[in-house]
Design a protein around this motif. Structure first.
Motif, PDB file in Angstrom:
ATOM      1  N   PHE A  61       0.853  -1.197   0.000  1.00 22.13           N
ATOM      2  CA  PHE A  61       0.000   0.000   0.000  1.00 22.13           C
ATOM      3  C   PHE A  61       0.880   1.235   0.000  1.00 22.13           C
ATOM      4  O   PHE A  61       2.047   1.191   0.396  1.00 22.13           O
ATOM      5  N   ASP A  62       0.320   2.307  -0.488  1.00 20.67           N
ATOM      6  CA  ASP A  62       1.011   3.596  -0.465  1.00 20.67           C
ATOM      7  C   ASP A  62       0.508   4.415   0.709  1.00 20.67           C
ATOM      8  O   ASP A  62      -0.703   4.486   0.967  1.00 20.67           O
ATOM      9  N   TYR A  63       1.426   5.051   1.424  1.00 14.26           N
ATOM     10  CA  TYR A  63       1.040   5.961   2.489  1.00 14.26           C
ATOM     11  C   TYR A  63       0.332   7.180   1.901  1.00 14.26           C
ATOM     12  O   TYR A  63       0.483   7.500   0.718  1.00 14.26           O
ATOM     13  N   ARG A  64      -0.435   7.856   2.700  1.00 24.60           N
ATOM     14  CA  ARG A  64      -1.105   9.084   2.245  1.00 24.60           C
ATOM     15  C   ARG A  64      -0.073  10.076   1.685  1.00 24.60           C
ATOM     16  O   ARG A  64       1.009  10.259   2.238  1.00 24.60           O
ATOM     17  N   GLY A  65      -0.425  10.653   0.528  1.00 24.45           N
ATOM     18  CA  GLY A  65       0.466  11.620  -0.105  1.00 24.45           C
ATOM     19  C   GLY A  65       1.512  11.009  -1.019  1.00 24.45           C
ATOM     20  O   GLY A  65       2.297  11.740  -1.628  1.00 24.45           O
ATOM     21  N   ILE A  66       1.522   9.664  -1.126  1.00 24.34           N
ATOM     22  CA  ILE A  66       2.539   8.968  -1.906  1.00 24.34           C
ATOM     23  C   ILE A  66       1.874   8.052  -2.931  1.00 24.34           C
ATOM     24  O   ILE A  66       0.853   7.422  -2.644  1.00 24.34           O
ATOM     25  N   GLY A  67       2.470   7.925  -4.104  1.00 22.31           N
ATOM     26  CA  GLY A  67       2.019   6.958  -5.098  1.00 22.31           C
ATOM     27  C   GLY A  67       0.539   7.018  -5.393  1.00 22.31           C
ATOM     28  O   GLY A  67      -0.023   8.082  -5.674  1.00 22.31           O
ATOM     29  N   LEU A  68      -0.116   5.870  -5.323  1.00 23.19           N
ATOM     30  CA  LEU A  68      -1.539   5.777  -5.647  1.00 23.19           C
ATOM     31  C   LEU A  68      -2.437   6.341  -4.546  1.00 23.19           C
ATOM     32  O   LEU A  68      -3.649   6.428  -4.733  1.00 23.19           O
ATOM     33  N   SER A  69      -1.850   6.709  -3.418  1.00 20.75           N
ATOM     34  CA  SER A  69      -2.639   7.269  -2.310  1.00 20.75           C
ATOM     35  C   SER A  69      -2.486   8.785  -2.188  1.00 20.75           C
ATOM     36  O   SER A  69      -2.871   9.372  -1.179  1.00 20.75           O
ATOM     37  N   LYS A  70      -1.931   9.413  -3.214  1.00 24.06           N
ATOM     38  CA  LYS A  70      -1.752  10.862  -3.153  1.00 24.06           C
ATOM     39  C   LYS A  70      -2.938  11.566  -3.809  1.00 24.06           C
ATOM     40  O   LYS A  70      -3.615  11.005  -4.674  1.00 24.06           O
ATOM     41  N   PRO A  71      -3.193  12.796  -3.430  1.00 24.30           N
ATOM     42  CA  PRO A  71      -4.256  13.579  -4.067  1.00 24.30           C
ATOM     43  C   PRO A  71      -3.807  14.071  -5.439  1.00 24.30           C
ATOM     44  O   PRO A  71      -2.629  13.925  -5.805  1.00 24.30           O
ATOM     45  N   ASN A  72      -4.693  14.670  -6.188  1.00 23.65           N
ATOM     46  CA  ASN A  72      -4.337  15.203  -7.502  1.00 23.65           C
ATOM     47  C   ASN A  72      -3.316  16.325  -7.411  1.00 23.65           C
ATOM     48  O   ASN A  72      -2.509  16.526  -8.309  1.00 23.65           O
ATOM     49  N   ASN A  73      -3.354  17.057  -6.306  1.00 27.35           N
ATOM     50  CA  ASN A  73      -2.418  18.161  -6.102  1.00 27.35           C
ATOM     51  C   ASN A  73      -1.847  18.076  -4.691  1.00 27.35           C
ATOM     52  O   ASN A  73      -2.603  18.090  -3.717  1.00 27.35           O
ATOM     53  N   LEU A  74      -0.530  17.987  -4.591  1.00 24.01           N
ATOM     54  CA  LEU A  74       0.114  17.867  -3.283  1.00 24.01           C
ATOM     55  C   LEU A  74       0.214  19.194  -2.536  1.00 24.01           C
ATOM     56  O   LEU A  74       0.508  19.209  -1.345  1.00 24.01           O
TER      57      LEU A  74
END
Length: 283
Positions: A61-74
């Motif tokens: 799994f990806d942590y929040r903000g990383i890879g597939l678990s990130k939002p469209n805009n960081l």
């Protein structure tokens, strides 16, 4: 093995993207794989597939903000390494416990992924822990070249990028995924402190959570790893003082290669050596 992409809620409900791989026969256990800091779960896909092919449920799994678990805009996205342990890792293990209640739970944690296991309030539910190239991160304890590479990033790249972009662009530096502002700032803060995260976790009354881990723990330490070297890797083990610790030291020479390094353990070329050996260590 391709695996199934699923969504798992973190402890606070944040949606994490994970890849679930299940063996064809009855599972021998569930292996939850923790990424290194800022590294995407795709780095561990071959290792996860190998585990499933050898009879284990594996989940990356990806942590929040990383890879597939990130939002469209960081930009301005709020995330912190403490969230990764306290909320994200917790949520994935909680999901595994509910879905596979009878299976033993194993965590294979790389780099920062091993630092944060103590923050999981449900870490007493883990049956076995592997720390792979995992350590504290005080910069003066690291080996060359990272001992000299990281300071310019902390004192120049991070503050400048966070001011201009609202997050830190490290992908172009080949140091993993771009980092949310809070993650980058905390990484900076911890890494310039000789006590690393201890002062902050003690102040937040979280450091004692590490004491709950009383399970078999294998620390896999690689001789040419400049980040998780003999000093930093063993410094991390001090926090897991109640675990049943065993250290396995690996050298490139033992495997007939020139280099392994910090992330090389997860190269597919080691499937019949390092990966196979890890599977035989699962109790």
């Amino acid at each position: 093995m391709k695996g199934q992409q699923i969504i798992i809620p973190a402890k606070d409900g944040y949606k994490l993207t994970a890849i679930l791989r299940e063996p064809k026969a009855k599972a021998k256990g569930v292996v939850q794989i923790h990424c290194g800091g800022g590294l995407p779960q795709s780095l561990y896909s071959n290792f996860a597939s190998f585990l499933s092919e050898n009879g284990f449920v594996s989940i990356t799994f990806d942590y929040r903000g990383i890879g597939l678990s990130k939002p469209n805009n960081l930009k301005s996205f709020k995330a912190d390494p403490i969230d990764w342990g306290e909320l994200d890792m917790f949520g994935v293990l909680d999901w595994c416990i509910k879905k596979y209640p009878e299976q033993k739970k194993i965590i294979a944690a790389h780099s920062m992924g091993g630092q944060l296991v103590g923050l999981m309030e449900n870490n007493a539910e883990i049956d076995q822990l592997f720390l792979i190239a995992s350590s504290t991160g005080y910069w003066k304890d690291m080996s060359k070249p990272f001992k000299w590479i990281f300071p310019p990033i902390w004192f120049s790249t991070i503050p400048v990028h966070n001011f201009i972009f609202g997050y830190t662009k490290v992908k172009k530096l080949k140091l993993g995924e771009n980092l949310p502002k809070g993650v980058a700032n905390k990484w900076w803060k911890w890494s310039i402190n000789k006590n690393y995260f201890e002062d902050e976790l003690t102040k937040l009354e979280k450091i004692s959570n590490y004491d709950k881990i009383k399970i078999p723990l294998i620390s896999i330490q690689i001789s040419d790893d400049p980040i998780a070297n003999n000093i930093t890797a063993n410094n991390l083990l001090k926090y897991y003082k109640n675990a049943k610790i065993r250290i396995k030291k690996i050298t490139p020479k033992q495997l007939g290669v020139n280099k392994i390094g910090h992330s090389g353990f997860f190269s597919r070329k080691f499937k019949n050596t390092l990966w196979k050996n890890l599977v035989t260590e699962i109790i």
